[in-house]
Enzyme design. Structure first.
Site, mmCIF file in Angstrom:
data_model
loop_
_atom_site.group_PDB
_atom_site.id
_atom_site.type_symbol
_atom_site.label_atom_id
_atom_site.label_comp_id
_atom_site.label_asym_id
_atom_site.label_seq_id
_atom_site.Cartn_x
_atom_site.Cartn_y
_atom_site.Cartn_z
ATOM 1 N N CYS A 17 0.815 -1.212 0.000
ATOM 2 C CA CYS A 17 0.000 0.000 0.000
ATOM 3 C C CYS A 17 0.853 1.267 0.000
ATOM 4 C CB CYS A 17 -0.936 0.011 1.197
ATOM 5 S SG CYS A 17 -2.157 -1.283 1.105
ATOM 6 N N CYS B 176 -2.857 8.360 6.807
ATOM 7 C CA CYS B 176 -1.491 8.446 7.328
ATOM 8 C C CYS B 176 -1.518 8.750 8.825
ATOM 9 C CB CYS B 176 -0.696 9.539 6.615
ATOM 10 S SG CYS B 176 -0.410 9.166 4.878
#
Lengths: 395, 146
Positions: free
Chosen positions: B35, B104
């Site tokens: 990813c 994130c």
């Protein structure tokens, strides 16, 4: 140092291209459809531009349709070929796995409308194999659309061979030549191209203008209905300043193609050589059959967006195929199509050099990329695991 | 408007607490290379205080900045604060992140959770009765901005 190394995204307009548009904004601003003299003057200028553009690809001026750019030209070419095919009951289209989204997304739409699409593999070198293309042609194939040069990895497809195969099977051949026009010699007759898309801002012309070449006799389907501009095939008052500028930019690019290519190729190869010194890196796509300014690498253990941001801090504008730069979770479909796994595709870097690139700039890019890659690897847990032998190197 | 806030760029360009703690007693790792993001946190916990914290990150600008900010927010703080650190707090401290980069900040929260889970599995007697580490998110489900 400031280095713009993203010429595959767009180019700086040339002085010639800027100068060519100004008169059509302040003096000859008439509508080409109007009867009075500044209208007719604009119309004559358009005719001239059409001749200039046609000459560069060895087409007839009547075969050139001005559009808003490459995407529109791609859409219209595919829609037109599909309509021609559907009238004959032929609803199979062949393309490649790493086309631009203007092609792939239009093909997705056509699939929903009942067309069948075969996407040819492009292999590790990023090239379509003509024999595989020929084998994929069926009785009901109405169109083959293969790009002239790939926008990410720059690989140049065997267009002449593909053209010959398509012609011999009576299948229409379209090529998205957005990255190639103005950079590679193109002769639509010799290459037996039926339709071709191009965009001005890739060869130092303005944004928002391009053209579609369609061989005489190919019935085009309108995307935009309205007035009778562009022989009734593309309504809307012509973008006269943009078209004049595009024609001037294309002529300039064609006039200097030989010397530009030689200069860019030498520096491209110097850049490839320099970046190859970075351990666990790899060039993406064939080293020789690629656009004169294109360099595309994968660096293991780092992520592309952080690489771009740090290069930007050093004055270098570049691009990446990492997921984080695309706004999606998957890295570039082009890198996946040439067999790069996700883990390394995230660490890709595209540098597309301009004609005015210098040796000093290339050396600065090499030095900067080396520094940034080394820095990012210094705190990458992936790199730590690779170095500790916990996971195997891919590159 | 620029992609990232000045705060994000500052923490990306000059990340705080980068590196490894050799004698860490709590190590967490989340994300995967497929990813494009992996975050690893090293904590040195003493007397229920996060005495030291360092990180290593493979990822984009906001992943690096989120890691850096998260370490700043828990360094020298009681364990309870580390336990309760949310992605929202990380995002706010960074003056915001673009919507598609919020995951994130979630990774940063989860890296700390993962480290705490590691700590309590090393020292089960210290685990508070009510502590259940929050599981890692599916990166395909990016949280919407509130």
């Amino acid at each position: 140092m400031k280095i713009y190394a993203d010429n595959a995204a767009t180019t700086r307009m040339s002085r010639t291209a800027i100068d060519a548009m100004i008169p059509y904004m302040e003096k000859v601003y008439g509508n080409p459809s109007s009867l009075y003299s500044i209208g007719q003057e604009a119309k004559e200028a358009l005719d001239q531009a059409r001749e200039q553009v046609a000459a560069v690809i060895n087409a007839d001026p009547k075969e050139i349709l001005f559009t808003s750019g490459g995407s529109e030209a791609d859409n219209q070419a595919l829609r037109s070929a599909a309509a021609i095919g559907a009238r004959k009951g032929k609803k199979h289209i062949i393309s490649s796995a790493f086309e631009h989204h203007a092609i792939l997304h239009t093909l997705n739409r056509l699939e929903k409308e009942g067309f069948e699409v075969t996407l040819l593999p492009v292999h590790e070198d990023g090239l379509v194999v003509p024999a595989e293309l020929e084998a994929a042609i069926r009785e009901d194939t109405c169109l083959v659309t293969i790009m002239t040069a790939n926008n990410e990895i720059g690989t140049i497809q065997p267009i002449k061979e593909i053209g010959a195969i398509c012609r011999s099977h009576g299948v229409l051949f379209h090529t998205d030549a957005v990255q190639a026009v103005g950079h590679l010699p193109i002769d639509v007759k010799e290459m037996q191209i039926d339709m071709l898309s191009a965009s001005a801002h890739k060869f130092h012309g303005p944004k928002g203008v391009g053209f579609l070449y369609a061989r005489k006799g190919i019935a085009l389907t309108n995307l935009i209905e309205g007035g009778a501009q562009e022989r009734g095939k593309r309504a809307g008052t012509e973008n006269v300043p943009g078209i004049m500028s595009m024609a001037a930019a294309l002529k300039e690019a064609a006039d200097h193609m030989g010397e530009n290519t030689e200069h860019q190729r030498a520096l491209r190869d110097r850049l490839i050589q320099g970046l190859s010194e970075i351990p666990h890196s790899a060039l993406n796509g064939d080293a020789r059959k690629r656009l004169p300014g294109n360099v595309n690498f994968c660096f293991e253990g780092i992520e592309g967006e952080s690489l771009l941001l740090l290069l930007d801090d050093k004055g270098i504008s570049a691009s990446s195929g990492s997921a984080c730069t695309s706004g999606s979770l998957d890295p570039s479909h082009v890198l996946l199509a040439i067999g790069r796994v996700h883990d390394v595709a995230h660490g890709s870097l595209r540098l597309s050099l301009g004609e005015d690139i210098t040796e000093e700039e290339v050396d600065y890019i090499i030095q900067s990329v080396k520094e940034v890659v080394e820095y990012l690897r210094s705190f990458s847990p992936v790199w730590r695991n690779l170095m500790a032998g916990k996971i195997p190197f891919i590159l | 408007m620029a992609l990232y806030s000045e705060k994000v760029m500052d923490h990306f360009r000059n990340p705080r607490n980068v590196g490894v703690i050799e004698d860490a007693n709590a190590i967490g790792e989340v994300g995967n290379a497929k990813c494009g993001d992996i975050m690893k946190m090293y904590l040195k916990i003493e007397d229920d205080i996060v005495e030291d914290v360092k990180f290593e990150t493979f990822g984009c600008g906001s992943a690096i900045a989120s890691s850096s900010m998260a370490t700043e927010l828990i360094k020298g703080k009681p364990l309870s604060e580390a336990m309760n650190l949310t992605n929202k707090a990380v995002t706010e401290a960074l003056d915001g992140l673009p919507a598609y980069k919020l995951h994130c900040s979630v990774l940063a929260e989860e890296a700390i959770q993962s480290a705490l889970e590691d700590y309590y599995s090393r020292y089960p007697e210290k685990r508070p009765a009510d502590f259940v580490s929050r599981p890692a998110h599916d990166p395909h489900e990016i949280p919407e901005e509130e």
